[in-house]
Design a protein around this motif. Sequence first.
Motif, PDB file in Angstrom:
ATOM      1  N   PHE A 796       0.855  -1.188   0.000  1.00 55.67           N
ATOM      2  CA  PHE A 796       0.000   0.000   0.000  1.00 55.67           C
ATOM      3  C   PHE A 796       0.888   1.234   0.000  1.00 55.67           C
ATOM      4  O   PHE A 796       1.816   1.342   0.824  1.00 55.67           O
ATOM      5  CB  PHE A 796      -0.909   0.032   1.233  1.00 55.67           C
ATOM      6  CG  PHE A 796      -1.958  -1.046   1.250  1.00 55.67           C
ATOM      7  CD1 PHE A 796      -2.923  -1.112   0.261  1.00 55.67           C
ATOM      8  CD2 PHE A 796      -1.980  -1.996   2.260  1.00 55.67           C
ATOM      9  CE1 PHE A 796      -3.896  -2.107   0.277  1.00 55.67           C
ATOM     10  CE2 PHE A 796      -2.939  -2.986   2.294  1.00 55.67           C
ATOM     11  CZ  PHE A 796      -3.904  -3.042   1.292  1.00 55.67           C
ATOM     12  N   ILE A 797       0.617   2.149  -0.914  1.00 50.48           N
ATOM     13  CA  ILE A 797       1.336   3.416  -0.915  1.00 50.48           C
ATOM     14  C   ILE A 797       0.399   4.527  -0.495  1.00 50.48           C
ATOM     15  O   ILE A 797      -0.820   4.416  -0.638  1.00 50.48           O
ATOM     16  CB  ILE A 797       1.958   3.740  -2.292  1.00 50.48           C
ATOM     17  CG1 ILE A 797       0.866   3.953  -3.359  1.00 50.48           C
ATOM     18  CG2 ILE A 797       2.939   2.675  -2.724  1.00 50.48           C
ATOM     19  CD1 ILE A 797       1.392   4.562  -4.645  1.00 50.48           C
ATOM     20  N   VAL A 813       3.934   0.569   2.729  1.00 52.62           N
ATOM     21  CA  VAL A 813       4.013  -0.602   3.587  1.00 52.62           C
ATOM     22  C   VAL A 813       3.766  -1.803   2.693  1.00 52.62           C
ATOM     23  O   VAL A 813       2.916  -1.767   1.808  1.00 52.62           O
ATOM     24  CB  VAL A 813       2.990  -0.541   4.740  1.00 52.62           C
ATOM     25  CG1 VAL A 813       1.557  -0.483   4.227  1.00 52.62           C
ATOM     26  CG2 VAL A 813       3.172  -1.729   5.682  1.00 52.62           C
ATOM     27  N   ARG A 814       4.546  -2.857   2.886  1.00 51.36           N
ATOM     28  CA  ARG A 814       4.362  -4.034   2.036  1.00 51.36           C
ATOM     29  C   ARG A 814       4.484  -5.312   2.848  1.00 51.36           C
ATOM     30  O   ARG A 814       5.127  -5.340   3.909  1.00 51.36           O
ATOM     31  CB  ARG A 814       5.344  -4.047   0.863  1.00 51.36           C
ATOM     32  CG  ARG A 814       6.797  -4.224   1.206  1.00 51.36           C
ATOM     33  CD  ARG A 814       7.657  -4.290  -0.078  1.00 51.36           C
ATOM     34  NE  ARG A 814       7.653  -3.039  -0.800  1.00 51.36           N
ATOM     35  CZ  ARG A 814       7.137  -2.871  -2.018  1.00 51.36           C
ATOM     36  NH1 ARG A 814       6.577  -3.895  -2.649  1.00 51.36           N
ATOM     37  NH2 ARG A 814       7.167  -1.701  -2.614  1.00 51.36           N
ATOM     38  N   THR A 815       3.840  -6.374   2.335  1.00 48.33           N
ATOM     39  CA  THR A 815       3.976  -7.708   2.918  1.00 48.33           C
ATOM     40  C   THR A 815       4.183  -8.716   1.800  1.00 48.33           C
ATOM     41  O   THR A 815       3.664  -8.557   0.700  1.00 48.33           O
ATOM     42  CB  THR A 815       2.724  -8.142   3.717  1.00 48.33           C
ATOM     43  OG1 THR A 815       1.565  -7.985   2.899  1.00 48.33           O
ATOM     44  CG2 THR A 815       2.578  -7.363   4.994  1.00 48.33           C
ATOM     45  N   VAL A 816       4.948  -9.747   2.116  1.00 43.08           N
ATOM     46  CA  VAL A 816       5.084 -10.919   1.255  1.00 43.08           C
ATOM     47  C   VAL A 816       4.616 -12.108   2.075  1.00 43.08           C
ATOM     48  O   VAL A 816       5.157 -12.381   3.155  1.00 43.08           O
ATOM     49  CB  VAL A 816       6.538 -11.118   0.790  1.00 43.08           C
ATOM     50  CG1 VAL A 816       6.648 -12.378  -0.060  1.00 43.08           C
ATOM     51  CG2 VAL A 816       7.032  -9.910   0.014  1.00 43.08           C
ATOM     52  N   ILE A 828       7.995  -1.269   6.269  1.00 46.69           N
ATOM     53  CA  ILE A 828       7.316   0.022   6.143  1.00 46.69           C
ATOM     54  C   ILE A 828       8.348   1.133   6.142  1.00 46.69           C
ATOM     55  O   ILE A 828       9.358   1.063   6.846  1.00 46.69           O
ATOM     56  CB  ILE A 828       6.285   0.222   7.283  1.00 46.69           C
ATOM     57  CG1 ILE A 828       5.514   1.538   7.082  1.00 46.69           C
ATOM     58  CG2 ILE A 828       6.942   0.161   8.651  1.00 46.69           C
ATOM     59  CD1 ILE A 828       4.337   1.703   8.049  1.00 46.69           C
ATOM     60  N   VAL A 829       8.102   2.143   5.336  1.00 51.76           N
ATOM     61  CA  VAL A 829       8.948   3.338   5.338  1.00 51.76           C
ATOM     62  C   VAL A 829       8.086   4.521   4.911  1.00 51.76           C
ATOM     63  O   VAL A 829       7.242   4.414   4.020  1.00 51.76           O
ATOM     64  CB  VAL A 829      10.179   3.167   4.415  1.00 51.76           C
ATOM     65  CG1 VAL A 829       9.767   2.985   2.965  1.00 51.76           C
ATOM     66  CG2 VAL A 829      11.128   4.342   4.543  1.00 51.76           C
ATOM     67  N   VAL A 830       8.295   5.634   5.607  1.00 56.38           N
ATOM     68  CA  VAL A 830       7.564   6.882   5.341  1.00 56.38           C
ATOM     69  C   VAL A 830       8.578   7.968   5.048  1.00 56.38           C
ATOM     70  O   VAL A 830       9.667   7.993   5.636  1.00 56.38           O
ATOM     71  CB  VAL A 830       6.683   7.269   6.556  1.00 56.38           C
ATOM     72  CG1 VAL A 830       6.069   8.649   6.372  1.00 56.38           C
ATOM     73  CG2 VAL A 830       5.600   6.220   6.767  1.00 56.38           C
ATOM     74  N   ILE A 842      -1.239   4.891   9.953  1.00 57.20           N
ATOM     75  CA  ILE A 842      -2.323   4.635   9.002  1.00 57.20           C
ATOM     76  C   ILE A 842      -1.960   3.486   8.066  1.00 57.20           C
ATOM     77  O   ILE A 842      -2.762   2.573   7.826  1.00 57.20           O
ATOM     78  CB  ILE A 842      -2.631   5.918   8.193  1.00 57.20           C
ATOM     79  CG1 ILE A 842      -3.282   6.968   9.098  1.00 57.20           C
ATOM     80  CG2 ILE A 842      -3.525   5.607   6.997  1.00 57.20           C
ATOM     81  CD1 ILE A 842      -3.391   8.338   8.459  1.00 57.20           C
ATOM     82  N   LEU A 843      -0.738   3.512   7.550  1.00 61.09           N
ATOM     83  CA  LEU A 843      -0.311   2.474   6.603  1.00 61.09           C
ATOM     84  C   LEU A 843      -0.240   1.100   7.268  1.00 61.09           C
ATOM     85  O   LEU A 843      -0.722   0.099   6.715  1.00 61.09           O
ATOM     86  CB  LEU A 843       1.042   2.834   6.000  1.00 61.09           C
ATOM     87  CG  LEU A 843       1.054   3.937   4.944  1.00 61.09           C
ATOM     88  CD1 LEU A 843       2.489   4.348   4.613  1.00 61.09           C
ATOM     89  CD2 LEU A 843       0.341   3.471   3.679  1.00 61.09           C
ATOM     90  N   LEU A 844       0.371   1.030   8.457  1.00 63.22           N
ATOM     91  CA  LEU A 844       0.530  -0.268   9.096  1.00 63.22           C
ATOM     92  C   LEU A 844      -0.820  -0.833   9.540  1.00 63.22           C
ATOM     93  O   LEU A 844      -1.069  -2.036   9.421  1.00 63.22           O
ATOM     94  CB  LEU A 844       1.488  -0.169  10.281  1.00 63.22           C
ATOM     95  CG  LEU A 844       1.958  -1.511  10.859  1.00 63.22           C
ATOM     96  CD1 LEU A 844       2.526  -2.414   9.764  1.00 63.22           C
ATOM     97  CD2 LEU A 844       2.992  -1.300  11.952  1.00 63.22           C
ATOM     98  N   LYS A 845      -1.711   0.035  10.040  1.00 66.85           N
ATOM     99  CA  LYS A 845      -3.053  -0.444  10.392  1.00 66.85           C
ATOM    100  C   LYS A 845      -3.785  -0.972   9.162  1.00 66.85           C
ATOM    101  O   LYS A 845      -4.504  -1.974   9.228  1.00 66.85           O
ATOM    102  CB  LYS A 845      -3.867   0.692  11.024  1.00 66.85           C
ATOM    103  CG  LYS A 845      -3.534   0.980  12.472  1.00 66.85           C
ATOM    104  CD  LYS A 845      -4.490   2.054  12.987  1.00 66.85           C
ATOM    105  CE  LYS A 845      -4.276   2.331  14.458  1.00 66.85           C
ATOM    106  NZ  LYS A 845      -5.217   3.354  14.969  1.00 66.85           N
TER     107      LYS A 845
END
Length: 906
Positions: A796-797, A813-816, A828-830, A842-845
């Motif tokens: 998600f961007i 934030v991304r998951t594999v 995750i990186v902002v 917001i991204l991690l939630k």
Amino acid sequence: MSTRNLAHLFRPQSIAVIGASNREKSVGAVVMRNLLEGGFEGPIMPVNAKYQAVAGVLAYPDVDSLPVTPDMAVICTPPATVVPMIEALGQRGTRAATVLTAGMARHTLEDGRTYQEAMLDVARAYGMRILGPNCVGLLVPGMKMNASFAHISALDGKIAFVSQSGAVCTSVLDWAKPRGIGFSHFISLGDIADVDFGDVLDYLGSDPHTRAILLYIETIRQRRNFMSAARAAARNKPILAIKSGRVAEGAKAAASHTGALAGADHVYDAAFKRAGMLRVNDFEELFAAVETLARARPTKGERLAVLTNGGGLGVMAVDELIAHGGQLAELSEETIARLDQVLPETWSKGNPVDIIGDAPGERYEAALKALFESREVDAVLCMHCPVAISSATEVAEKVIEVARANRRVNLATCWVGEQAVREPREMFAKASIPTFDTPSKAVQAFMHLVTYRRNQDMLMETPASLPSDFTPATATARLVMENALSMGHDFMSEPEAKAVFAAYGIPTVETHIARTPEDCREMAAQMEGAVALKVLSPDITHKSDVGGVVLDLNTPEEVESAARHMEERLRATFPDAELSGFTVQRMARRPGAHELIVGVSNDPIFGPVILFGEGGTAVEVIGDRAVGLPPLNMSLARQIISETRIYKRLLGYRDRPPADLDAICLTLIQVAQLVIDIPEIQELDINPLFADSKGVLAVDARIKVAIPHNVGKRLAIRPYPKQQEEKVALRPVNGFPEREVLIRPIRPEDEPNHHEFISRLTDEDIRFRFFGLVHELPHSQMARLTQIDYDREMAFIAEGRRASGGRETLGVVRTVTDSENDSAEFSIVVRSDLKGSGLGQILLKKMIGYCRQRQTRVMVGQVLKENTRMLHFVESLGFRRTRTVDEGVVEVELDLAAPPTEAEGA
């Protein structure tokens, strides 16, 4: 399907042979012999109550009597015994079985289940993986394991071979061994009750002992699993496939053999290309392609130069190259001048470079150096025919010497003949230079490199943005479709179909419905200019074939008269056809426009397929078509168009300007999105689609609708999950006011903005994210981050608007997720200047919610110990520290099965 417990199948430490036998030539006897002669180093335990020992090895009466729990069992017993054997093995703790038994799907139990269905039910209850049934078995030479009843063993090597056909397996083994071809794995899938191509590709794609994967395919059963696994594995190593059933008769034979429908051959071609695979036609070509891809460096271009001492050989090579769609390098004046300085005056002065029959090694050396220095040459095919004046071996020595200093251009050799060129070929092989015995094989090998590169480029290419904003009115299109279904129609009327296309932004011709000839006259009177009249009937698909189309009607009276004659003709010819009325549409005046067809069909293997080609009433006779799998982007759409014969005409010729290719590509994308959004669409035709320099226009339209089955998995590739988009507000921070941003899944088109995003991170942020300083990622890595498989990964961007206009990436934030959907690894990186805005939370939630929705068990991540801010942040959302990976890295984990924390739900 997944890789769960496949290690027990492909790397077992102990093996039980159920049905082992001393009866000569029985399957149980051959399996025992192969295991023992192969030298498998773990326990080999025969199970058969009839024998005290099998092949000199102590036998056991049943599974319960085994001294150790086998990692894998090979079952060679009759169909009725297999289910109880699987039950006994499952209870004992065995996690893999290779079932050689045939006929499992032909026999049934009292409850109506086939033996095969019952076997799977039991195996799944214990988490046991099944290879087969009705297979030859498997060989892993590196482990000295030959768990098969093949008549010959396999040499150790770096190639994995996977086949649906047992006969093909034994034939390939027999063919490969005298040629010195070895294998890392040799796998017979058989009837594919459980372990399928996708599972094996997932396993072999990350196997360090496997350099390339070869497939013999009759049909694919798990479309999405196959495409996801193939696309992932193809990024790591070459995948080559033979697909049987290329023609209709062969496809029928394949379906009969495998008990499953065979998809259309051109759809398999499209699927293989989309997955980054290379398709070949026979085994000799298959292994030749592997050697070519292994020995040659990846080609960066397609321009081939041919160097030869025989003009006839050069012409043969060029003929073969052009026939395969290859590109002959056009030598520059500079290169020709350079060759003039080192070659006799009588050389060919062009490509192929014929350096005359008496050419010694020094002449080859000088010519090769000139071609290697030429910027218009990407690869060289160096050819030699034996002559009395020159030594083939001496020439080979010079070629090898020049090749050692070459780092840019690919080189292949073709020493034609037999006795006189045997030694040079051995020299080239030792020098790792691809060598071939005929011009045809040499050119074919070069085209393997070209095709493989093209397919890999499709995996990595950054698609262009859409030429215009595309926001479909899906609700409107769905309303039209539901109305057609409610009336019991299989086909939408032409006006209904055009209304659907218009809702998706496809330009259409103004079309109105008239019930009677009098209505046709009144409708025509309200329209300016000439009109076309067409019959409206759910029972007539191809209107022009039955006289149901009349063009260029200029007056209302002509329209009424044409409608009456059309009605009379149809009543007489097709008395049972339902005549719903007529359509009156404005004549589309597009002089010089190309007539195209854009369509959708439902392939029984790969689901919805997009078709493009030359249209018109003779579309089937012309047969100019290319297909692709949805979803599409601009690059993929253009690739489909470029594979047709009409493509060159669309580029313009003589005084005819080029057609608007962007508009054609957009139409393909819109049609692809339409069938993604509305699964009730079974077939679709736009024929003709007019295309010229002014754009496109859908003139005639047809849509077949039906209630769909298995909506969730009908697409071979999971499309962009638009439903995950949402807008959120960020807190003001660092001079940025409160603003709204869009949280959405990442797309391939985001690569340019992703480069910029990473460039704006601080050194500390980069080190915390990548565990090292990485200021710029190469295109291949960035493509891997932006071109994700939504079925297995998610990113998600956060996207915001620049003050100067346009959009920018603010965080990701991304998951594999593993193949079991058990664990999702997150990162995750902002952007540094937005910390404190709430974006990270917001991204991690968002990702936690997504993983819960997927029913993933846990989320895990690795954080540098010194990154205390991140550790406190994830712990506030319920993560806990589970272990220290090394001195500086901590692993954190969130149990997704537990109720959401208060912070997570806030």
